[in-house]
Design a protein around this motif. Structure first.
Motif, PDB file in Angstrom:
ATOM      1  N   THR A 197     -59.599  -9.558  10.954  1.00  0.00           N
ATOM      2  CA  THR A 197     -59.273  -9.082   9.721  1.00  0.00           C
ATOM      3  C   THR A 197     -59.903  -7.414   8.942  1.00  0.00           C
ATOM      4  OG1 THR A 197     -59.251 -10.170   8.193  1.00  0.00           O
ATOM      5  CG2 THR A 197     -57.267 -10.782   9.066  1.00  0.00           C
ATOM      6  N   SER A 198     -61.580  -8.323   9.616  1.00  0.00           N
ATOM      7  CA  SER A 198     -62.710  -7.963   9.049  1.00  0.00           C
ATOM      8  C   SER A 198     -63.246  -7.555   9.430  1.00  0.00           C
ATOM      9  CB  SER A 198     -62.660  -8.070   7.286  1.00  0.00           C
ATOM     10  OG  SER A 198     -63.855  -7.497   6.862  1.00  0.00           O
ATOM     11  N   HIS A 199     -63.828  -8.747   9.855  1.00  0.00           N
ATOM     12  CA  HIS A 199     -65.290  -8.383  10.602  1.00  0.00           C
ATOM     13  C   HIS A 199     -65.273  -7.495  11.170  1.00  0.00           C
ATOM     14  CE1 HIS A 199     -66.584 -11.801   7.704  1.00  0.00           C
ATOM     15  NE2 HIS A 199     -66.511 -10.813   7.318  1.00  0.00           N
ATOM     16  N   VAL A 200     -65.042  -7.722  13.214  1.00  0.00           N
ATOM     17  CA  VAL A 200     -64.577  -7.255  14.026  1.00  0.00           C
ATOM     18  C   VAL A 200     -64.134  -6.055  14.341  1.00  0.00           C
ATOM     19  CG1 VAL A 200     -63.782  -7.970  16.614  1.00  0.00           C
ATOM     20  CG2 VAL A 200     -65.070  -9.495  15.486  1.00  0.00           C
ATOM     21  N   PRO A 201     -63.097  -5.559  12.939  1.00  0.00           N
ATOM     22  CA  PRO A 201     -63.012  -3.787  12.608  1.00  0.00           C
ATOM     23  C   PRO A 201     -63.777  -3.148  12.827  1.00  0.00           C
ATOM     24  CG  PRO A 201     -60.296  -5.815  12.249  1.00  0.00           C
ATOM     25  CD  PRO A 201     -62.381  -6.448  12.711  1.00  0.00           C
ATOM     26  N   HIS A 202     -64.746  -3.904  11.693  1.00  0.00           N
ATOM     27  CA  HIS A 202     -65.597  -2.920  10.957  1.00  0.00           C
ATOM     28  C   HIS A 202     -67.357  -2.719  12.642  1.00  0.00           C
ATOM     29  CE1 HIS A 202     -64.519  -3.310   6.847  1.00  0.00           C
ATOM     30  NE2 HIS A 202     -65.535  -2.422   7.248  1.00  0.00           N
ATOM     31  N   LEU A 203     -67.170  -4.033  12.992  1.00  0.00           N
ATOM     32  CA  LEU A 203     -67.968  -3.480  14.471  1.00  0.00           C
ATOM     33  C   LEU A 203     -67.568  -3.028  15.845  1.00  0.00           C
ATOM     34  CD1 LEU A 203     -70.906  -5.151  15.231  1.00  0.00           C
ATOM     35  CD2 LEU A 203     -69.549  -6.820  17.113  1.00  0.00           C
ATOM     36  N   ILE A 204     -66.089  -2.945  15.559  1.00  0.00           N
ATOM     37  CA  ILE A 204     -65.913  -1.658  16.653  1.00  0.00           C
ATOM     38  C   ILE A 204     -65.758  -0.603  16.917  1.00  0.00           C
ATOM     39  CG2 ILE A 204     -64.748  -3.674  17.867  1.00  0.00           C
ATOM     40  CD1 ILE A 204     -62.146  -2.928  17.598  1.00  0.00           C
ATOM     41  N   ALA A 205     -65.807   0.146  15.067  1.00  0.00           N
ATOM     42  CA  ALA A 205     -66.255   0.458  14.352  1.00  0.00           C
ATOM     43  C   ALA A 205     -67.018   1.585  14.411  1.00  0.00           C
ATOM     44  CB  ALA A 205     -64.863   0.894  12.652  1.00  0.00           C
ATOM     45  N   TYR A 206     -68.450   0.842  13.780  1.00  0.00           N
ATOM     46  CA  TYR A 206     -69.989   1.418  13.732  1.00  0.00           C
ATOM     47  C   TYR A 206     -69.926   1.564  15.705  1.00  0.00           C
ATOM     48  CZ  TYR A 206     -71.070  -0.741   9.429  1.00  0.00           C
ATOM     49  OH  TYR A 206     -71.023  -0.335   7.767  1.00  0.00           O
ATOM     50  N   ASN A 207     -69.523   0.379  16.271  1.00  0.00           N
ATOM     51  CA  ASN A 207     -69.568   1.102  17.859  1.00  0.00           C
ATOM     52  C   ASN A 207     -69.116   1.937  18.454  1.00  0.00           C
ATOM     53  OD1 ASN A 207     -70.584  -0.671  19.457  1.00  0.00           O
ATOM     54  ND2 ASN A 207     -69.022  -0.539  20.541  1.00  0.00           N
ATOM     55  N   ILE A 208     -67.725   2.491  18.234  1.00  0.00           N
ATOM     56  CA  ILE A 208     -66.957   3.726  18.696  1.00  0.00           C
ATOM     57  C   ILE A 208     -67.733   5.124  18.381  1.00  0.00           C
ATOM     58  CG2 ILE A 208     -65.309   3.759  17.105  1.00  0.00           C
ATOM     59  CD1 ILE A 208     -64.668   4.816  20.397  1.00  0.00           C
ATOM     60  N   VAL A 209     -68.607   5.462  17.072  1.00  0.00           N
ATOM     61  CA  VAL A 209     -69.085   5.641  16.432  1.00  0.00           C
ATOM     62  C   VAL A 209     -70.190   6.085  17.266  1.00  0.00           C
ATOM     63  CG1 VAL A 209     -69.882   7.016  14.221  1.00  0.00           C
ATOM     64  CG2 VAL A 209     -67.747   6.105  14.273  1.00  0.00           C
ATOM     65  N   GLY A 210     -71.012   4.527  17.169  1.00  0.00           N
ATOM     66  CA  GLY A 210     -72.336   4.743  17.897  1.00  0.00           C
ATOM     67  C   GLY A 210     -72.308   5.760  19.364  1.00  0.00           C
ATOM     68  N   THR A 211     -71.040   5.014  20.103  1.00  0.00           N
ATOM     69  CA  THR A 211     -70.908   5.696  21.501  1.00  0.00           C
ATOM     70  C   THR A 211     -70.663   6.997  21.566  1.00  0.00           C
ATOM     71  OG1 THR A 211     -70.313   3.193  21.655  1.00  0.00           O
ATOM     72  CG2 THR A 211     -70.038   5.191  23.920  1.00  0.00           C
ATOM     73  N   ALA A 212     -69.578   7.307  20.956  1.00  0.00           N
ATOM     74  CA  ALA A 212     -69.393   8.788  20.930  1.00  0.00           C
ATOM     75  C   ALA A 212     -71.057   9.905  20.151  1.00  0.00           C
ATOM     76  CB  ALA A 212     -68.541   8.851  19.548  1.00  0.00           C
ATOM     77  N   ALA A 213     -71.729   9.484  19.269  1.00  0.00           N
ATOM     78  CA  ALA A 213     -72.905  10.012  18.921  1.00  0.00           C
ATOM     79  C   ALA A 213     -73.940   9.762  20.114  1.00  0.00           C
ATOM     80  CB  ALA A 213     -73.599   9.009  18.119  1.00  0.00           C
ATOM     81  N   ASP A 214     -73.744   9.007  20.907  1.00  0.00           N
ATOM     82  CA  ASP A 214     -74.804   9.023  22.029  1.00  0.00           C
ATOM     83  C   ASP A 214     -74.599   9.774  23.756  1.00  0.00           C
ATOM     84  OD1 ASP A 214     -76.521   7.771  20.537  1.00  0.00           O
ATOM     85  OD2 ASP A 214     -75.627   5.983  21.315  1.00  0.00           O
TER      86      ASP A 214
END
Ligand SMILES: NC(=O)c1ccc[n+]([C@@H]2O[C@H](COP(=O)([O-])OP(=O)(O)OC[C@H]3O[C@@H](n4cnc5c(N)ncnc54)[C@H](OP(=O)(O)O)[C@@H]3O)[C@@H](O)[C@H]2O)c1
Ligand SMILES: NC(=O)c1ccc[n+]([C@@H]2O[C@H](COP(=O)([O-])OP(=O)(O)OC[C@H]3O[C@@H](n4cnc5c(N)ncnc54)[C@H](OP(=O)(O)O)[C@@H]3O)[C@@H](O)[C@H]2O)c1
Lengths: 315, 315
Positions: A197-214
């Motif tokens: 409910t919290s940790h994985v949602p944060h991880l994939i949010a960080y991840n997609i933002v990182g993917t988009a940045a790169d």
């Protein structure tokens, strides 16, 4: 968020409460304790002198300490509001100064690792009741807090077998005084529930933002301009405090890795459905997910205003 | 959202505009065209008689048709607001009835496939200018629309080489009249940009909500209760219209699959960092992602109120 918490208590629940780490959560607790008169006095403990100065300016505490061992002296409630990885060291520092019969709790987003790191240091005369208020924003620091943060939110307590029920009841009353509702569960189950409910949602949010940045085919400025198509929702979560979240992932490794692998399996199946034009499989999933949101809204955990009712920055 | 769009035009830009498909986007266009007097009359076309009744009740149009070929007659602007997969069939139905010199556009979230499916049907005398307003909410249907939906949002136009610049300029003026800003790009580039800023974010939101629903160790009621830890943000996006999104994924397959594989590579690296206690790698990513949100807020595409400034349902 509601504007007020209800009337202050006539008699405070605790004499002297120590809040260690005056960030978003610590300062929100201080605001709420003040407004509701939940404690006779508030001791703020923070290692950072700039934070101490803000605490002073905001009038959040009756006494301010940088030293944990000094600060907790005489307190009948001590709340650790530091990143999960700092809980063990802080428990060690304060152990010898804890008053007889003190209640020690924390607000860490992970429970198993916090219990494992704190418990060995705490004296037998202390009542240790780990906690986690499931409430927050993407902001941090002493200016981010507000009294109603916990209002209508759940606070999970994970006391071990044999902890004094009277102490648990007092801590429950304290959280309820701040508007929260209490749920009890075991630390390992907490960590599993929060992983999804919290940790994985944060991880994939960080991840997609990182993917988009790169990406090399799409510029950063395009990502920013056209973010209203969905991306910007993820950036909110991905703006959360890096130290806090680093500690969460390192301290809830097993549950997080298990949930990521579930997520990955499901995503692979979705990708396959897209590749093979299986529109029915997509439609089926996309229909099922709507009802979960409905339930969250019905339970008062979410607004039903379209787009969260938000207004963009410039209006 | 801002309350108003500015003063209505003295002279409408178009004589008679046909809006085909009166859902969120179609009804929002109707509201805005009315408020700003962008067209002399509005023709609403929807195959569903219940929708037609709502359009009538809401006063969204001057004439209502269920038949596309009938409805578009005499219109100098025709806007397709149907799911991406329906654009080709609708173009075919209307082709023979299109007035000389008409501007035909759409609002589909995918451009390459829409162009490929519409273009072959359209007569040479029509100016075809594909479009996509990057604005929306999770709601759908004729009651979901509002006049300011496009205010301060980008609308992407992807005209082919050789399209009449005067027609493009008129359509640009039309969108600007609804408060939007215009950006031109090629259809394939549009599909890549939207894959990362909108389509893949939607896919992973649908996916995590699906994963959470299917877990056996965590109950649905726990997921709902403790959703304030981050999960509920994803449920908003995952409450979007299933038909629309099925069509988006089936029609932007290549770009979506490519972006998913980028996302997966990055997620695998993150999972590895967690497994091997590489706190620095986590901290580094979590710090980088904050600045992107800042830019989105600075550009007026997002609110900077913590937690989107939202208020939960019950307050
Ligand atoms: N944010 C949320 O949404 C949320 C929700 C529920 C629970 N929590 C939990 O609440 C706790 C605090 O989070 P927060 O959001 O309030 O964070 P925050 O705003 O960043 O505040 C953290 C506080 O801890 C102090 N601190 C950091 N490292 C420390 C260390 N090694 N030793 C002593 N003090 C240290 C910081 O002091 P400095 O200024 O000196 O760094 C700061 O005062 C975390 O355990 C988190 O998991 C957070
Ligand atoms: N929602 C967004 O956030 C957003 C943003 C930008 C662009 N778009 C694009 O805008 C378009 C419309 O989306 P929306 O959100 O307005 O959807 P919506 O609220 O679900 O409305 C869709 C409309 O299209 C009609 N329709 C559906 N299938 C059809 C078919 N096979 N033939 C003819 N009409 C059909 C529907 O009529 P019925 O009632 O009879 O089904 C309804 O009136 C889509 O292409 C989407 O990609 C959406």
């Amino acid at each position: 968020m509601p504007e007020r918490l209800g009337d202050p208590l006539e008699t405070p629940l605790f004499e002297r409460v120590a809040i260690i780490g005056i960030g978003l959560i610590g300062s929100s607790i201080a605001h709420a304790v003040r407004q509701k008169n939940l404690a006779g006095s508030i001791v703020a403990i923070d290692r950072d002198t700039e934070v101490a100065a803000r605490v002073d300016a905001l009038g959040l505490a009756d006494a301010i300490f940088s030293d944990v061992a000094e600060g907790v002296k005489g307190c009948d409630l001590v709340i650790l509001c530091v990143p999960v990885g700092a809980c063990g060291p802080v428990a060690k520092q304060m152990a010898a100064s804890l008053r007889e019969g003190v209640i020690v709790t924390d607000v860490g987003s992970v429970k198993g690792a916090v219990v494992a790191s704190m418990e060995p240091h705490l004296p037998a005369h202390a009542h240790f009741i780990p906690g986690h208020p499931v409430a927050g924003t993407e902001q941090s620091g002493p200016d981010a807090g507000f009294a109603t943060l916990f209002h209508e939110r759940w606070c999970i307590l994970t006391p071990a077998y044999g902890v004094d029920p009277a102490a648990v009841a007092r801590l429950q009353e304290f959280w309820e005084g701040m508007g929260a509702r209490i749920e009890f569960m075991s630390a390992p189950h907490h960590d599993l529930v929060l992983a999804i409910t919290s940790h994985v949602p944060h991880l994939i949010a960080y991840n997609i933002v990182g993917t988009a940045a790169d990406l090399e085919q799409v510029t950063q400025s395009e990502v920013i301009k056209f973010s209203a198509g969905g991306f910007r929702d993820f950036t909110r979560i991905a703006a959360s405090d890096p130290t806090m979240w680093r500690d969460v992932f390192l301290n809830n490794k097993e549950a997080v890795l298990e949930m990521i692998s579930r997520f990955n399996e499901d995503l692979a199946a979705l990708a396959r459905a897209i590749r093979w034009d299986d529109g029915d499989a997509l439609y089926d999933l996309f229909s099922r997910t709507r009802s979960i949101r409905r339930s969250i809204i019905d339970l008062g955990q979410e607004t039903d205003a379209p787009d969260f009712g938000r207004r963009p920055g410039k209006d």
